[in-house]
Design an enzyme around this catalytic site. Structure first.
Site, short mmCIF file in Angstrom:
data_model
loop_
_atom_site.label_atom_id
_atom_site.label_comp_id
_atom_site.label_asym_id
_atom_site.label_seq_id
_atom_site.Cartn_x
_atom_site.Cartn_y
_atom_site.Cartn_z
N GLU A 204 14.58 -21.50 -5.33
CA GLU A 204 14.93 -22.21 -4.09
C GLU A 204 15.52 -23.60 -4.32
O GLU A 204 14.91 -24.63 -3.99
CB GLU A 204 13.70 -22.31 -3.17
N GLU A 392 10.73 -13.37 -2.54
CA GLU A 392 9.64 -13.88 -1.70
C GLU A 392 9.85 -13.46 -0.27
O GLU A 392 10.99 -13.47 0.24
CB GLU A 392 9.57 -15.42 -1.72
C1 NOJ Z 1 9.05 -20.77 -0.80
C2 NOJ Z 1 8.55 -21.40 -2.05
O1 NOJ Z 1 9.23 -20.87 -3.15
C3 NOJ Z 1 7.05 -21.28 -2.25
O2 NOJ Z 1 6.70 -22.12 -3.28
C4 NOJ Z 1 6.36 -21.60 -0.94
O3 NOJ Z 1 4.98 -21.67 -1.08
C5 NOJ Z 1 6.76 -20.59 0.08
N1 NOJ Z 1 8.18 -20.68 0.31
C6 NOJ Z 1 6.08 -20.76 1.44
O4 NOJ Z 1 6.46 -21.97 1.99
#
Ligand code: NOJ
Length: 486
Positions: A204, A392
């Site tokens: 990200e 994710e």
């Molecule tokens: C994206 C992130 O990569 C992760 O670290 C985070 O906990 C989740 N989103 C939820 O916000």
């Protein structure tokens, strides 16, 4: 007691044996049937990789153990006022010590794969220079334990925990950090590639750069002016490109390399040709500084025009590195950005969420299952990507442990069911998504929100470190067992 007439009507309504009142109302038989009998009406291709994900600083704890150096998240979380309740990742889920029992829980769920991240400062406590073998050893142990339990490891090299020493020298504002990342990534690949076959460079970019260097709400807490911020973005995509090259150059066996990016998940508000074309255009342009430049090796004209004098400074060699072809693209998808066609030259407009728009516990987590259809589809169509993963997807929910020791997170189950149905829609149309990683395996340190929001399939009591599978874990276990949804 039912009278004659209603008894007959009732019998008529529920004429099939399966729907006999006893089957309908006996929880015992419902539970027994649920475990194995129902087929998957929405089945996924054979071999689809069902997984779950975490990240080093969010779960490991043990921040001072075995020679680990400080990262910007240690500094940031220990700075008063920066995180909810001053929460830190000092202990988190203590996964550094509990990884073996956590892997047993993964096995219990039937996970085929697990995505973890390596903490840069465990391996290079100061970011560069002498490696710390005890730090890397943790990942050797973790990978070995996963493989011994038939769980395929997917490894992310950077999930936001930049070495503090590098931040002190300019962090992502300095091009040297991109080079340092590549050296570190190559080093890890060299040592894990005999067992790990999938590496992701950065997680990200859009989040850690914009939140940490633009809005100041994540580490290192900076609010840079537009030109400096665009240069940070450039250094992040450059680090990715140099990282891909370094991993390939140093890997001891054949590996696949990609990234885990969270593009703005543009989706058409109405599914007709006009709005779909607008959403596809929006997807490419809104992600011009991150995923688009990685896939195309150039900034779009609109991006350079829009930023004018604040556009990033770059060389042709850097652009070539940024566009180094990847083997797969990982997509982190939580929300949808609704797009409509517009008569302006841009051709599209983003629809702001009305106040009444539904969201999960995290206020930013608006619900838009169709993102799991459109984002992989646009990614595959625009850039001819042949291998995609949902690296994710998940939800924060107001989980409560009830007196019977269970967490009935019906909202998370509903969220997952709706998103997975859209994923199924794409996969069955041929969108090449090969796996899905639910965020997250267990509740963990949610960055600046500390422990306030829970994303886990397992509930974690942070006082005792006890893990309890939530209803969503049981749901996901069923999905995996059936390789699909009922
Ligand atoms: C994206 C992130 O990569 C992760 O670290 C985070 O906990 C989740 N989103 C939820 O916000």
């Amino acid at each position: 007691m039912l009278n004659r007439l209603s008894r007959r009507t009732f019998a008529k309504l529920f004429s099939s044996a399966a729907l006999a009142p006893s089957a309908l109302y006996s929880t015992e038989s419902a539970a027994a049937g649920f475990a194995s009998a129902l087929p998957a009406a929405h089945s996924f291709p054979k071999g689809f990789l069902w997984g779950s994900a975490t990240a080093a600083y969010q779960v490991e704890g043990a921040v001072k153990e075995d020679g680990r150096g400080p990262s910007i998240w240690d500094t940031f979380s220990h700075t008063p006022g920066k995180t909810n309740m001053g929460d830190t990742g000092d202990v988190a889920d203590d996964h550094y010590h509990l990884y073996k029992s956590d892997i047993q829980l993964m096995k219990e769920m039937g996970l085929k794969t697990y995505r973890f991240s390596v903490s840069w400062t465990r391996v290079f406590p100061s970011g560069t220079g002498s490696p710390n073998p005890r730090g890397l050893d943790f990942y050797n142990r973790l990978v070995d334990e996963l493989l011994a339990n038939n769980i395929t490891p997917y490894c992310t090299l950077f999930h936001w925990d930049l070495p503090q020493t590098l931040e002190d020298k300019g962090g992502w504002q300095s091009r040297d950090t991109s080079e340092a990342f590549a050296s570190y990534a190559g080093y890890v690949a060299e040592r894990l590639s005999d067992r790990v076959k999938h590496f992701m460079t950065l997680n990200e970019m859009r989040s850690f750069v914009d939140l940490g260097y633009g809005r100041g709400i994540h580490a290192p807490g900076l609010e840079l002016a537009p030109a400096a911020l665009n240069q940070v973005r450039h250094h992040a995509v450059l680090a990715h490109g140099l990282g891909v090259q370094a991993i390939r150059a140093h890997a001891k066996a054949e590996v696949k390399v990609g990234l885990a990016e969270n593009p703005e998940a543009c989706a058409p508000i109405i599914e007709n040709a006009e709005h779909i074309a607008a959403a596809s255009k929006a997807f490419r342009e809104e992600n011009a500084g991150y995923l688009t430049v990685v896939m195309e090796g150039r900034y779009t004209d609109a991006y350079l025009e829009h930023h004018g004098a604040n556009a990033p400074k770059f060389t042709a060699a850097e652009m070539k590195a940024i566009g180094t072809p990847v083997d797969f693209v990982g997509l982190n998808i939580y929300t949808a950005t609704w797009v409509r066609a517009d008569s302006t030259p841009k051709g599209y407009a983003i629809i702001p969420a009305p106040k009444s728009y539904p969201h999960m516990m995290s206020p930013w987590l608006t619900v838009g299952p169709q993102a799991l259809y459109w984002t992989p589809k646009f990614t595959a169509d625009l850039w001819k990507v042949k291998e995609l993963y949902i690296t994710e997807n998940g939800a924060s929910s107001a989980d409560v442990m009830t007196p019977d020791g269970q967490v009935y997170d019906s909202d998370r189950v509903m969220y997952l069911r709706n998103y997975l149905t859209q994923l199924h829609r794409g996969v069955s149309e041929g969108v090449p998504v090969k796996g899905y990683f639910c965020w997250s395996f267990m509740d963990n340190y949610e960055w600046a929100d500390g422990y306030a929001y829970r994303f886990g399939l397992h509930y974690v009591d942070f006082k005792t470190q006890k893990r309890t599978p939530k209803m969503s874990a049981h749901f996901y276990k069923e999905v995996i067992a059936r390789n699909g949804l009922a």
